[in-house]
Enzyme design. Structure first.
Site, PDB file in Angstrom:
ATOM      1  CG  HIS A 124      47.697 103.619  63.415  1.00  8.12           C
ATOM      2  ND1 HIS A 124      48.533 102.694  64.012  1.00  8.12           N
ATOM      3  CD2 HIS A 124      47.437 103.119  62.167  1.00  8.12           C
ATOM      4  CE1 HIS A 124      48.780 101.708  63.177  1.00  8.12           C
ATOM      5  NE2 HIS A 124      48.126 101.931  62.055  1.00  8.12           N
ATOM      6  CE  LYS A 126      44.516 100.013  63.804  1.00 12.08           C
ATOM      7  NZ  LYS A 126      45.922 100.430  63.729  1.00 12.08           N
ATOM      8  CG  ASP A 131      26.701 100.040  78.373  1.00 12.44           C
ATOM      9  OD1 ASP A 131      26.420 101.033  77.682  1.00 12.44           O
ATOM     10  OD2 ASP A 131      25.986  99.026  78.435  1.00 12.44           O
ATOM     11  CG  HIS A 303      47.784  94.898  60.955  1.00 15.20           C
ATOM     12  ND1 HIS A 303      47.007  95.437  61.959  1.00 15.20           N
ATOM     13  CD2 HIS A 303      48.053  95.919  60.099  1.00 15.20           C
ATOM     14  CE1 HIS A 303      46.812  96.727  61.727  1.00 15.20           C
ATOM     15  NE2 HIS A 303      47.435  97.056  60.611  1.00 15.20           N
ATOM     16  CE  LYS A 305      49.578  97.712  64.069  1.00 13.81           C
ATOM     17  NZ  LYS A 305      50.381  97.427  62.924  1.00 13.81           N
ATOM     18  CG  ASP A 310      62.936  89.029  81.092  1.00  9.30           C
ATOM     19  OD1 ASP A 310      63.532  88.616  80.076  1.00  9.30           O
ATOM     20  OD2 ASP A 310      63.449  89.808  81.908  1.00  9.30           O
TER      21      ASP A 310
END
Length: 395
Positions: A124, A126, A131, A303, A305, A310
């Site tokens: 899952h 991404k 380089d 979508h 996450k 604080d």
């Protein structure tokens, strides 16, 4: 120990390093141009991992950039998920491979995935490393911002561009996963010359690269979230597409609210998984009663996450706060200890919260008993799915 010292200690425990540059990218409008520019500048090696590689106009530009890189002699490796990218057309794969791009499919489907609980163990992440000098980590798949829901506004999602000492750990991690997948699929491994990570020396941000896998890092992302909730003293802002936390997470949220922490939670309004949304709604009643402000986002597809705590601690990544992400999938988050970065993410989240009115706690308490029962049944089913997938106990 001061509260700031406690934050630093928690981050050092997660392997944080100082001296990084970290740039926040919002949705495809920021992410795709930055990614393509990095790929076009590549000279030695590109590692790309994604859950979804979708054939559309936005990702065609990414595909063509990868092809150009391979054709000029760059070593290009693409790792895609067997379920998330199952609809990628054969001619797209052929275009990549014909140009010299090495493509592996993580846990390719052999039988129908719905019939096999272990098929829930997905890639899952991404993540892109170019380089060994720049990396992209976040929640943005290779898919157009307006697909598949075709809403009037772009999908709300985030990624970060990283340059700095953290590259050494990110680069080593993606190389290790590539070798592991290749070996499990009996692929021949070339002896490629090592690429030494490089970075500018003027970075100032302390950050950690935190992964979840099924070996040595099974609960690392969950634990860094729990530490942040326990240390919070002023506010907690969470934006999470699939929010089904376990009991410890919910207890820490309630305890934070009880000591006066202002908690705002942004969750999906529009969803591509109504079953998971129903399961998540099982938890809203108690959280609202504890003082957590919950906002369902309808302006577009949520979508993201991400979290800000604080105004100084932030995380951006691929991991949802649900049993599938935190117990079964391979995930990757970046945790940042930097007030300017956290404030920038907070500012962008504030616009999303303003577009999503808070749920009415009193009305939610009066939700029909049948609706509550169906939501709890859905929540129990999600917990059972994670258990059958071998994710362990969800506490």
């Amino acid at each position: 120990m001061t509260r700031r010292g406690a934050w630093r200690r928690a981050l050092r425990g997660a392997g944080s390093l100082p001296g990084n540059r970290v740039r926040l990218l919002q949705s495809g409008a920021d992410f795709f141009p930055a990614l393509i520019a990095a790929v076009d500048a590549a000279r030695v090696e590109i590692h790309l991992e994604t859950y979804i590689f979708h054939a559309d106009a936005s990702t065609l530009a990414v595909r063509e950039a990868l092809v150009r890189a391979a054709q000029r002699g760059v070593r290009v490796r693409v790792l895609i998920d067997g379920i998330g990218s199952r609809d990628l057309p054969a001619d797209w794969l052929a275009a990549l491979r014909d140009a010299g791009v090495a493509v592996l499919i993580y846990r390719p489907l052999v039988t129908g995935w719905r019939a096999n609980p272990h098929s829930l163990r997905r890639l899952h992440r991404k993540l892109v490393v170019v380089d060994a000098s720049v990396a992209f980590v976040g929640g943005i798949n290779l898919i157009d911002d307006f697909k598949p829901l075709r809403l009037p506004a772009p999908r709300l999602d985030f990624s970060v561009e990283i340059r700095g000492p953290l590259l050494a750990r990110i680069h080593a991690n993606v190389r290790r996963l590539w070798r592991l997948v290749a070996l499990t699929q009996l692929k021949t491994l070339r002896r490629d010359p090592a690429v030494e990570p490089t970075w500018p020396t003027d970075g100032r941000i302390r950050a950690a690269f935190v992964v979840r896998d099924n070996f040595a890092h099974r609960r690392d992302i969950e634990h860094i979230y729990l530490a942040a909730l326990a240390l919070a003293r002023e506010e907690i802002w969470l934006a999470n597409a699939y929010f089904l936390p376990g009991r410890r997470f919910r207890r820490l949220l309630r305890e934070a609210a009880a000591r006066g922490v202002k908690i705002r939670l942004l969750v999906q309004g529009h969803t591509d998984h109504p079953f998971f949304q129903s399961a998540a709604r099982a938890l809203y009643r108690d959280l609202l009663a504890a003082g957590v402000a919950i906002h369902e986002y309808h302006a577009s597809e949520l979508h993201a996450k991400v979290a800000v705590v604080d105004g100084c601690w932030a995380t951006v990544g691929s991991s949802n706060i649900d049993p599938l992400s935190l117990l079964t999938a391979r995930e990757a988050n970046v945790v940042v200890d930097d007030q300017p970065f956290a404030q920038e993410l907070r500012r962008r989240l504030a616009a999303a919260f303003d577009a999503a009115p808070a749920l009415d706690a009193a009305a939610w308490q009066r939700r029909p008993r049948l609706s509550r029962m169906l939501s709890w049944l859905a929540y129990g089913a999600v917990r059972a799915m994670a258990g059958l997938a071998g994710g362990g106990r969800w506490t």
